[in-house]
Design a protein around this motif. Sequence first.
Motif, PDB file in Angstrom:
ATOM      1  N   ILE A  13      27.528 -50.988  19.297  1.00  0.00           N
ATOM      2  CA  ILE A  13      26.750 -50.468  18.174  1.00  0.00           C
ATOM      3  C   ILE A  13      27.642 -50.039  17.022  1.00  0.00           C
ATOM      4  N   ASP A  14      28.896 -49.648  17.308  1.00  0.00           N
ATOM      5  CA  ASP A  14      29.804 -49.203  16.254  1.00  0.00           C
ATOM      6  C   ASP A  14      30.268 -50.350  15.357  1.00  0.00           C
ATOM      7  N   ARG A  15      30.016 -51.584  15.759  1.00  0.00           N
ATOM      8  CA  ARG A  15      30.454 -52.737  14.962  1.00  0.00           C
ATOM      9  C   ARG A  15      29.280 -53.560  14.438  1.00  0.00           C
ATOM     10  N   VAL A  16      28.082 -52.988  14.508  1.00  0.00           N
ATOM     11  CA  VAL A  16      26.902 -53.655  13.957  1.00  0.00           C
ATOM     12  C   VAL A  16      26.647 -53.124  12.545  1.00  0.00           C
ATOM     13  N   PHE A  17      26.375 -54.039  11.623  1.00  0.00           N
ATOM     14  CA  PHE A  17      26.040 -53.694  10.248  1.00  0.00           C
ATOM     15  C   PHE A  17      24.725 -54.380   9.894  1.00  0.00           C
ATOM     16  N   THR A  18      23.904 -53.682   9.121  1.00  0.00           N
ATOM     17  CA  THR A  18      22.661 -54.282   8.648  1.00  0.00           C
ATOM     18  C   THR A  18      22.695 -54.384   7.132  1.00  0.00           C
ATOM     19  N   THR A  19      21.818 -55.240   6.600  1.00  0.00           N
ATOM     20  CA  THR A  19      21.690 -55.333   5.156  1.00  0.00           C
ATOM     21  C   THR A  19      20.273 -55.777   4.831  1.00  0.00           C
ATOM     22  N   ILE A  44      32.117 -57.230  21.995  1.00  0.00           N
ATOM     23  CA  ILE A  44      32.715 -58.214  21.089  1.00  0.00           C
ATOM     24  C   ILE A  44      33.748 -57.536  20.176  1.00  0.00           C
ATOM     25  N   PRO A  45      34.968 -58.104  20.052  1.00  0.00           N
ATOM     26  CA  PRO A  45      36.000 -57.469  19.221  1.00  0.00           C
ATOM     27  C   PRO A  45      35.870 -57.870  17.750  1.00  0.00           C
ATOM     28  N   ALA A  46      34.667 -57.749  17.210  1.00  0.00           N
ATOM     29  CA  ALA A  46      34.417 -58.150  15.827  1.00  0.00           C
ATOM     30  C   ALA A  46      33.112 -57.517  15.359  1.00  0.00           C
ATOM     31  N   PRO A  47      32.966 -57.330  14.050  1.00  0.00           N
ATOM     32  CA  PRO A  47      31.695 -56.816  13.519  1.00  0.00           C
ATOM     33  C   PRO A  47      30.644 -57.915  13.446  1.00  0.00           C
ATOM     34  N   GLY A  61      21.523 -45.004  12.966  1.00  0.00           N
ATOM     35  CA  GLY A  61      22.914 -44.868  13.378  1.00  0.00           C
ATOM     36  C   GLY A  61      23.776 -46.076  13.109  1.00  0.00           C
ATOM     37  N   VAL A  62      23.212 -47.119  12.502  1.00  0.00           N
ATOM     38  CA  VAL A  62      23.966 -48.328  12.184  1.00  0.00           C
ATOM     39  C   VAL A  62      24.261 -48.341  10.683  1.00  0.00           C
ATOM     40  N   GLN A  63      25.494 -48.713  10.313  1.00  0.00           N
ATOM     41  CA  GLN A  63      25.859 -48.697   8.901  1.00  0.00           C
ATOM     42  C   GLN A  63      25.143 -49.809   8.142  1.00  0.00           C
ATOM     43  N   HIS A  64      24.583 -49.437   6.980  1.00  0.00           N
ATOM     44  CA  HIS A  64      23.814 -50.378   6.166  1.00  0.00           C
ATOM     45  C   HIS A  64      24.612 -50.750   4.920  1.00  0.00           C
ATOM     46  N   ILE A  65      24.586 -52.034   4.578  1.00  0.00           N
ATOM     47  CA  ILE A  65      25.248 -52.525   3.373  1.00  0.00           C
ATOM     48  C   ILE A  65      24.176 -52.735   2.307  1.00  0.00           C
TER      49      ILE A  65
END
Length: 520
Positions: free
Chosen positions: A288-294, A269-272, A301-305
């Motif tokens: 996986i490079d465009r997945v964010f968690t919160t 998917i071309p979007a986060p 390995g996933v960026q967290h907000i």
Amino acid sequence: MSGMFCFQCEQTAGGKGCTKAGVCGKQPDVAIKQDELTCALVGLARAAQGKSTGKAADELLMQGLFATLTNVNFDGSRIDELKKLVQAEKEKLGGAADLDPATLWKGDPDIVSLRSTLLLGVRGMAAYAWHACVLGKTSDEVTSWLYKGLRAIGEEHTVEEWLGLLLDLGQANLKCMALLDEANTAAYGHPVPVKVTTTVEKGPFIVISGHDLHDLKQLLEQTEGKGINIYTHGEMLPAHGYPELKKYPHLKGNFGTAWQNQQKELDGIPAPVVFTTNCLMPPRPSYIDRVFTTDAVGFPGVQHIPAVNGKKDFTPVINKALELGGWPEDKKFTGVNGGSELMTGFARNTVLGVADKIIEAVKAGAIKHFFLVGGCDGARAGRNYYTEFVKKAPPDTVILTLACGKYRFNDLNIGEIGGLPRIIDMGQCNDAYSAIQVAVALANAFNCGVNDLPLTLVLSWYEQKAVSILLTLLSLGLKNMYLGPTLPAFIYPNVLNVLVEKFNIKPISTPEEDLKAILG
């Protein structure tokens, strides 16, 4: 504890329990850490007994329980950090012994079954309590019951006492769902019916999944005027019905279907994609490079907000959306049955607003029966039962629905009765509160009990919030519910027999047989 054991979700291995790795993707070390966190939370609840706990302990209790739900937190380091915070808060309250993790899932089978059902229900209720908390709504009664329920996990009780605790939890969860309903409607208004497209417009966009409307509101505010469109996913679909959310013109539509299809639908998917709650599946390398968690969600390995003083900075997500750019042309998608438009927003305010028409239609014979076909979706074979049930339901019946199980049929066009659509989407899983209020109002209008209404609940379940809702329905005395696609592994035969005897819970069979049994 030497190994993992988990049977808290519908897809648990062999219908008995995951022992080597979670079917959900949870690794054994994380499962063990979650058990240890649970036992530390029992210690916190013990330390809190008879004392004033304070905001920090209460919020940590909710967050800690939330992190142990299925498909929420796969990050062992985050679980470790939560456990440290729990231990520190426990010491502030004077300290207490944690529950021994080795005893959590062991003992007399019937007691294990009852204890586990209580624990899983407490976990589900804590998730709802946390969603209300972030909107500034708390209840001493609800919070106190979370502490009480956790203490009960580490105590000895008779079978009758366990059953009493389960029904008490059901009543507490009803109050919790009412609290969350108040929080959502006070912040965003009462939902109104709306048609939602499944087409994604060209250009940068962000997909937001889960249940947390507060996160969506912050994302909408921070993307306003930036040329980025927002699309809901999974349980976030009902957000389109809330006036204070739908007023944002860049809240465009809904992407994808239910949670279990995400690994295919998010491929490349071309979007986060932002996951605010469950259900996260282990992301594939292609996205996986465009997945964010919160919030409580986590994956290595996933960026967290994070939240800082209740606020979240979604700048990394926004930058990723602009970097990826979206699709060069509009992309048309459909639901699982080929439909390209979904309807939602039929919460209690809307439905009760046309109650006179519904009552008139029932009295005139235009509506013969209501079915609440709702709950969780999942990957296990047999869930097409719910699609076929809705398709085969006679044209003089109405389908109420909620939670992500509706993705099995919410793109179907099965017509209207008296200007009302036959499929009425009442919202997220917690909006079972709306369905309960509608049922009670109809029962009052017809001067009968809820069990005497021409209403049958046909439920699908997957995780722990479904457990808390089922306990709420049982605590209200609702009977003759159909449950599937399989019965919970943690409800052992003797306990099931009690539920069947008291509440006449039935496992689903085939749509044809069940419709015949219900309608005669």
